[in-house]
Design an enzyme around this catalytic site. Structure first.
Site, PDB file in Angstrom:
ATOM      1  N   ARG A 240      27.381  45.548  42.717  1.00  0.00           N
ATOM      2  CA  ARG A 240      28.476  46.070  41.905  1.00  0.00           C
ATOM      3  C   ARG A 240      28.351  47.590  41.876  1.00  0.00           C
ATOM      4  NH1 ARG A 240      30.369  41.824  42.494  1.00  0.00           N
ATOM      5  NH2 ARG A 240      31.125  40.328  40.946  1.00  0.00           N
ATOM      6  N   GLU A 269      36.635  50.983  41.050  1.00  0.00           N
ATOM      7  CA  GLU A 269      37.060  50.256  42.240  1.00  0.00           C
ATOM      8  C   GLU A 269      38.521  49.834  42.088  1.00  0.00           C
ATOM      9  OE1 GLU A 269      35.338  46.243  43.776  1.00  0.00           O
ATOM     10  OE2 GLU A 269      33.799  47.787  43.973  1.00  0.00           O
ATOM     11  N   HIS A 288      34.867  46.128  49.166  1.00  0.00           N
ATOM     12  CA  HIS A 288      34.362  44.955  48.425  1.00  0.00           C
ATOM     13  C   HIS A 288      34.661  43.650  49.189  1.00  0.00           C
ATOM     14  CE1 HIS A 288      33.321  43.380  44.133  1.00  0.00           C
ATOM     15  NE2 HIS A 288      32.997  42.480  45.043  1.00  0.00           N
TER      16      HIS A 288
END
Ligand code: GLV
Length: 329
Positions: A240, A269, A288
């Site tokens: 993360r 993000e 991601h």
């Protein structure tokens, strides 16, 4: 059960799982590729028995405290930092995730990042497309050998272990730190335990982060930790974004304190298009996608659907992180 209502927060990611659930329940699907608006999430939590969510859906205490009909939230992810688990438990709401079906894909991807970063694969591609490759000269593209290098793994769970297994095939030496020591990984893969993350940071040529995001791991890698790394070392983050302080990383990369970094996850993000990190040649970014293979996304969708069905039938879920929720309330 046939009348139980389910809200699924994305339409196009897991079509097979949606069809599967539609044959059994009253299913409503958010048709956009963006998270549903907050007001809609609050409304759905008050009329549905189950939510099937993505990591960008915020399932917090306000939503869970008002979720009168909700029995289960199935997150299509292994990470659960978007969900307030204690609030779910105190409201008797089960939370499911998808471990065990994505670690091999994530490990493939992590090795891809290590190789691309070390050997300037995506950097070379960027330079050619920018019309900057005009003469045969390998010197600006000299990389670092991966074979024989030391890989430092922080968080030796399923993903970390799958990365270590692949790294062995590259003749890498493996050192690691994790919440719990893993004697079986040490015996099987020759991984060497280190008492703390600092020791891994200062010794490794490649540091790969695989711990979950929790209050304890938030910004766990900052200025001090980056200073511990070798100036020739690389940082890889596929867990993360918020485990690494982005400003400290910018300083370390631009100041030559570390050689480079690969981030599949950022903070925030998506990364803003004017973020200073985007100006750095020694940074490799991906959106991601470490678990995102066709096969694995399908498996994650099916496991999320199975979590919902089991919870609504009162059976053990394939993966539930708070089974004690049933005793609460
Ligand atoms: C993806 O980020 C996951 O947690 O599975």
């Amino acid at each position: 059960m046939p009348h139980d209502k389910i809200f699924i927060t994305r339409s196009h990611i897991i079509p097979d799982a949606i069809t599967f659930l539609q044959s059994r329940f009253d299913v409503e699907v958010w048709q956009e590729n963006t998270p549903p608006p907050r007001a809609l999430m609050l409304e759905k939590a008050q009329e549905c028995a189950a939510l099937l969510t993505e990591v960008t859906d915020v399932i917090d205490a306000e939503l869970l405290d008002g979720a009168t009909t909700l029995k289960v939230v199935a997150n299509r992810a292994v990470g659960l930092d978007n969900i307030d688990i204690p609030a779910a438990t105190r409201n008797g709401i089960l939370i499911g995730n998808t471990p065990g079906v994505l670690h091999e894909s994530c490990a493939d991807f992590t090795l891809g990042l290590i190789l691309s970063l070390a050997r300037n694969i995506t950097y070379g591609d960027r330079k050619i497309r920018a019309k900057e490759w005009t003469v045969f000269d390998q010197i600006p593209y000299l990389g670092t050998d991966v074979y024989g290098a030391t890989l430092g793994i922080v968080g030796m769970g399923l993903i970390g272990t799958a990365v270590a297994r692949r790294a062995r095939a590259f003749d890498m030496r493996i050192i690691y730190h994790s919440r719990t020591r893993k004697p079986e990984v040490e015996a099987d893969l020759g991984a060497e335990w280190r008492d703390d993350m600092d020791a891994v940071l200062s010794e490794a040529d490649f540091v790969s982060l695989h711990m979950p995001l929790t209050p304890e791991t938030e910004y766990m890698v900052g200025k001090r930790e980056l200073e511990l790394m070798r100036s020739t070392a690389f940082l890889i983050n596929t867990t993360r974004g918020r485990t690494v302080n982005p400003r400290a990383l910018y300083d370390a990369l631009s100041g030559g304190e570390i050689a480079g970094a690969a981030l599949d996850v950022t903070d925030p993000e998506p990364i803003p298009h004017d973020d200073p990190l985007l100006s750095l040649d020694n940074l490799l970014l991906t959106p991601h996608i470490s678990s995102a293979s066709h096969q694995t996304v399908r498996r994650m969708g099916q496991m999320s659907a199975d979590n919902i069905i089991a919870a609504l039938q009162g059976e053990p879920m394939p993966s539930c992180v708070n089974p004690e929720a049933l005793g609460g309330n």
